[in-house]
Design an enzyme around this catalytic site. Structure first.
Site, PDB file in Angstrom:
ATOM      1  N   ARG A  76      11.493   7.272   4.799  1.00 49.70           N
ATOM      2  CA  ARG A  76      11.999   7.713   3.483  1.00 49.70           C
ATOM      3  C   ARG A  76      13.342   7.096   3.126  1.00 49.70           C
ATOM      4  NH1 ARG A  76       7.332   9.195   1.395  1.00 49.70           N
ATOM      5  NH2 ARG A  76       6.401  10.963   2.461  1.00 49.70           N
TER       6      ARG A  76
ATOM      7  N   ASP B 219      -3.161   2.097  -1.517  1.00 49.73           N
ATOM      8  CA  ASP B 219      -2.766   3.499  -1.395  1.00 49.73           C
ATOM      9  C   ASP B 219      -2.547   4.081  -2.782  1.00 49.73           C
ATOM     10  OD1 ASP B 219      -2.274   5.833  -0.004  1.00 49.73           O
ATOM     11  OD2 ASP B 219      -0.151   5.390   0.299  1.00 49.73           O
TER      12      ASP B 219
ATOM     13  N   GLN C 131      12.640   3.604   2.124  1.00 55.62           N
ATOM     14  CA  GLN C 131      11.900   3.660   0.858  1.00 55.62           C
ATOM     15  C   GLN C 131      12.838   3.896  -0.332  1.00 55.62           C
ATOM     16  OE1 GLN C 131       8.804   6.632   0.917  1.00 55.62           O
ATOM     17  NE2 GLN C 131       8.141   6.251  -1.171  1.00 55.62           N
TER      18      GLN C 131
ATOM     19  N   GLU D  19      -3.206  12.208   4.228  1.00 57.22           N
ATOM     20  CA  GLU D  19      -4.085  11.594   3.230  1.00 57.22           C
ATOM     21  C   GLU D  19      -5.506  11.542   3.766  1.00 57.22           C
ATOM     22  OE1 GLU D  19      -2.765   7.982   1.382  1.00 57.22           O
ATOM     23  OE2 GLU D  19      -0.633   8.409   1.720  1.00 57.22           O
TER      24      GLU D  19
ATOM     25  N   GLU E 293       2.459  11.204   5.854  1.00 54.52           N
ATOM     26  CA  GLU E 293       1.759  11.551   4.620  1.00 54.52           C
ATOM     27  C   GLU E 293       0.336  11.929   5.003  1.00 54.52           C
ATOM     28  OE1 GLU E 293       2.346   8.490   1.613  1.00 54.52           O
ATOM     29  OE2 GLU E 293       4.320   9.356   1.143  1.00 54.52           O
TER      30      GLU E 293
ATOM     31  N   LYS F  59       6.590   1.422   4.453  1.00 50.95           N
ATOM     32  CA  LYS F  59       5.215   1.882   4.634  1.00 50.95           C
ATOM     33  C   LYS F  59       4.384   0.970   5.527  1.00 50.95           C
ATOM     34  CE  LYS F  59       5.134   5.137   1.292  1.00 50.95           C
ATOM     35  NZ  LYS F  59       4.561   6.479   1.426  1.00 50.95           N
TER      36      LYS F  59
ATOM     37  N   ARG G  15      14.438  12.744  -9.309  1.00 48.02           N
ATOM     38  CA  ARG G  15      14.766  12.881 -10.739  1.00 48.02           C
ATOM     39  C   ARG G  15      14.614  14.347 -11.143  1.00 48.02           C
ATOM     40  NH1 ARG G  15      11.098   8.889 -10.113  1.00 48.02           N
ATOM     41  NH2 ARG G  15       9.499  10.419 -10.607  1.00 48.02           N
TER      42      ARG G  15
ATOM     43  N   THR H 220      -0.652  11.258  -0.637  1.00 47.39           N
ATOM     44  CA  THR H 220      -0.341  12.525   0.048  1.00 47.39           C
ATOM     45  C   THR H 220      -1.005  13.688  -0.671  1.00 47.39           C
ATOM     46  OG1 THR H 220       1.795  11.576   0.567  1.00 47.39           O
ATOM     47  CG2 THR H 220       1.552  13.937   0.921  1.00 47.39           C
TER      48      THR H 220
ATOM     49  N   GLU I   5       8.721  17.089   1.562  1.00 48.69           N
ATOM     50  CA  GLU I   5       8.472  18.253   0.708  1.00 48.69           C
ATOM     51  C   GLU I   5       8.650  19.554   1.484  1.00 48.69           C
ATOM     52  OE1 GLU I   5       4.710  17.632  -1.737  1.00 48.69           O
ATOM     53  OE2 GLU I   5       4.754  15.871  -0.462  1.00 48.69           O
TER      54      GLU I   5
ATOM     55  N   THR J 193      -0.069   2.605   9.855  1.00 40.90           N
ATOM     56  CA  THR J 193      -0.903   3.590   9.165  1.00 40.90           C
ATOM     57  C   THR J 193      -1.977   3.975  10.173  1.00 40.90           C
ATOM     58  OG1 THR J 193      -0.549   2.468   7.050  1.00 40.90           O
ATOM     59  CG2 THR J 193      -2.389   4.019   7.157  1.00 40.90           C
TER      60      THR J 193
ATOM     61  N   HIS K 242       2.205  16.571  -5.126  1.00 39.42           N
ATOM     62  CA  HIS K 242       3.083  15.660  -4.362  1.00 39.42           C
ATOM     63  C   HIS K 242       3.948  14.845  -5.310  1.00 39.42           C
ATOM     64  CE1 HIS K 242       4.415  12.802  -1.328  1.00 39.42           C
ATOM     65  NE2 HIS K 242       3.947  11.813  -2.050  1.00 39.42           N
TER      66      HIS K 242
ATOM     67  N   ASP L 224      -0.208   8.114   6.456  1.00 35.53           N
ATOM     68  CA  ASP L 224       0.593   7.013   5.913  1.00 35.53           C
ATOM     69  C   ASP L 224       2.054   7.263   6.281  1.00 35.53           C
ATOM     70  OD1 ASP L 224       1.609   4.925   4.433  1.00 35.53           O
ATOM     71  OD2 ASP L 224       1.478   5.993   2.521  1.00 35.53           O
TER      72      ASP L 224
END
Ligand code: MN
Length: 436
Positions: A246, A136, A249, A210, A208, A262, A152, A368, A382, A266, A143, A242
């Site tokens: 969260r 992946d 994660q 993708e 996600e 993850k 961050r 993503t 998001e 999928t 993203h 995907d």
């Protein structure tokens, strides 16, 4: 790159392939692995045409194609498409041309081929290849920036992003085909402010949006694939969701990246659209002038001129209550693959530059595919700003993350004046309650 198979004026003797808005006109001809629903038939390769599937095992029995196209039909008659994927671009192209000619209005092959059709409404699909390895990537800078900002705020994009196509090795065993239903994962999370982790069902289950890229011919260990050759190693593209836990994660991902957040599921679409079918929708790969330009091994004139693809993408969400009320899914995202920061060719070349070998049927996720604006974001984390701004759904429900019974549908298509519209079908998956 364009040839007679792309001619937008072509019509098929399969009438449904000529209807406006179909995903599968004669200019598309994508591949899947299928059998009749509820049967114990062997899976075999098929090609979508309108609302039908051309059964490649049945076509092989007619013996009507010879040469490269005949060899491709024999390979495509197998339960999975790995043998066809291993044949290489000239053989895939010979099959596309032969099928295009045989499916056209007035073709002499109509009488024999009409008995090789199976309605899509009567089919069930398998994962189209034995996927040896799944990688992946993380090719949307939008993203990466949106996610980075949540973790961050002062330093959203890490310094390697604009130089290295970032990726991680994923899990192939839990890849399922559209229609997949899976239990909400359980695992360890670290709630905000807590001093030790808790264990239980995921509370921040996400999607996600993708694309999946299927590797065709592989490369030998130690033998990198150059940018000039990269696309010859790609069989085609599908839709890929995907699913991501969260909260799991956030606790587990440092320092080695995603793991149990993850690898529980999928979902991919059954249909693989070939790069040849996508040729009319190639667009320039562009980098902002003040961004670093790709290092020479990731650069080529052809990649700059036409290395990206303008594939329209949409995500739909249907809650359990919407389904009970007979209400279809509601659109929560619209974007295009053209916004990706790295191209398909760059993914292949980067993946192999150290000598890593790819094999037929290997799968890449694009990462993503969020576009530049918020309504083009391909993940709930998001779209809802980390769960702070719930999405309002028609019917009065709202969502931050997925609830039990929710179904998510990815759709993809290409259209523009002067070319036939082609589509990817759909990639649907449903969340079941966690195991008690
Ligand atoms: Mn992903």
């Amino acid at each position: 790159m364009l040839n007679e198979t792309h001619d937008p004026a072509l019509r098929s003797w399969v009438a449904s392939a000529n209807s406006a808005g179909t995903d599968f006109p004669i200019q598309n001809l994508p591949f899947a692995s299928f059998r009749r629903q509820g049967s114990d038939e062997a899976f075999r390769g098929g090609v979508a045409i309108g609302d039908q599937i051309l059964d490649l095992a049945a076509v092989a029995r007619t013996g009507m194609f010879s040469g490269d196209a005949g060899q491709a039909v024999q390979a495509g008659a197998q339960p999975r498409l790995n043998d066809l994927m291993a044949q290489g671009a000239p053989v895939w192209s010979a099959l596309r041309l032969a099928l295009s000619r045989a499916l056209r209005e007035g073709a002499a092959e109509q009488a024999a081929l009409k008995d090789c059709l199976v309605p899509q409404a009567q089919a069930e699909y398998g994962v189209p290849a034995r996927i040896g390895d799944y990688t992946d990537f993380y090719t949307s800078v939008h993203h990466a920036t949106n996610i980075g900002r949540l973790f961050r705020p002062d330093n959203p994009l890490l310094p390697n992003y604009k130089w290295v196509p970032i990726g991680y090795h994923g899990r192939a065993s839990s890849i399922g085909v559209s229609g997949q239903r899976f239990r909400r994962p359980v695992g360890q999370t670290m709630p905000p402010g807590a001093t030790q982790p808790s264990f239980g069902p995921c509370k921040r289950l996400d999607i996600e949006l993708e694309l999946g890229i299927f590797v065709g011919t592989g490369n030998e260990p130690g033998d990198p694939v150059s940018m000039a050759q990269a696309e010859d190693h790609v069989f085609g593209i599908c839709l890929l969701n995907d699913w991501s836990a969260r909260d799991i994660q956030a606790w587990e991902y440092q320092p080695l990246g995603p793991f149990l957040s993850k690898n529980f599921a999928t979902t991919i679409s059954p249909w693989i659209v070939t790069l040849e079918a996508l040729a009319p929708y190639r667009v320039a790969f562009e980098r902002p002038a003040d961004d670093p330009q790709p290092l020479p091994y990731l650069d080529s004139e052809a990649n700059r001129r036409q290395g990206a693809f303008d594939i329209q993408l949409q995500v739909g969400l249907q809650t359990h209550r919407m389904r009970e009320a007979g209400q279809g899914d509601a659109s929560i995202c619209r974007t295009s693959y053209r916004h990706a920061y790295w191209t398909v060719a760059q993914m292949v070349t980067h993946h192999t530059v150290n000598g890593c070998n790819l094999q037929p049927g290997d799968l890449f996720g694009s990462g993503t595919l969020s576009g530049p604006t918020l309504d083009q974001a391909g993940a709930l984390i998001e779209l809802t700003a980390g769960g702070k701004n719930p999405l309002q759904l028609p019917g009065g429900e709202s969502r931050t993350f997925l609830e039990d019974g929710d179904s998510v549908v990815l759709r993809g298509w290409c259209e523009k004046p002067g070319a036939a519209r082609i589509g990817f079908g759909e990639c649907r998956g449903t969340v079941l309650p966690a195991r008690a």
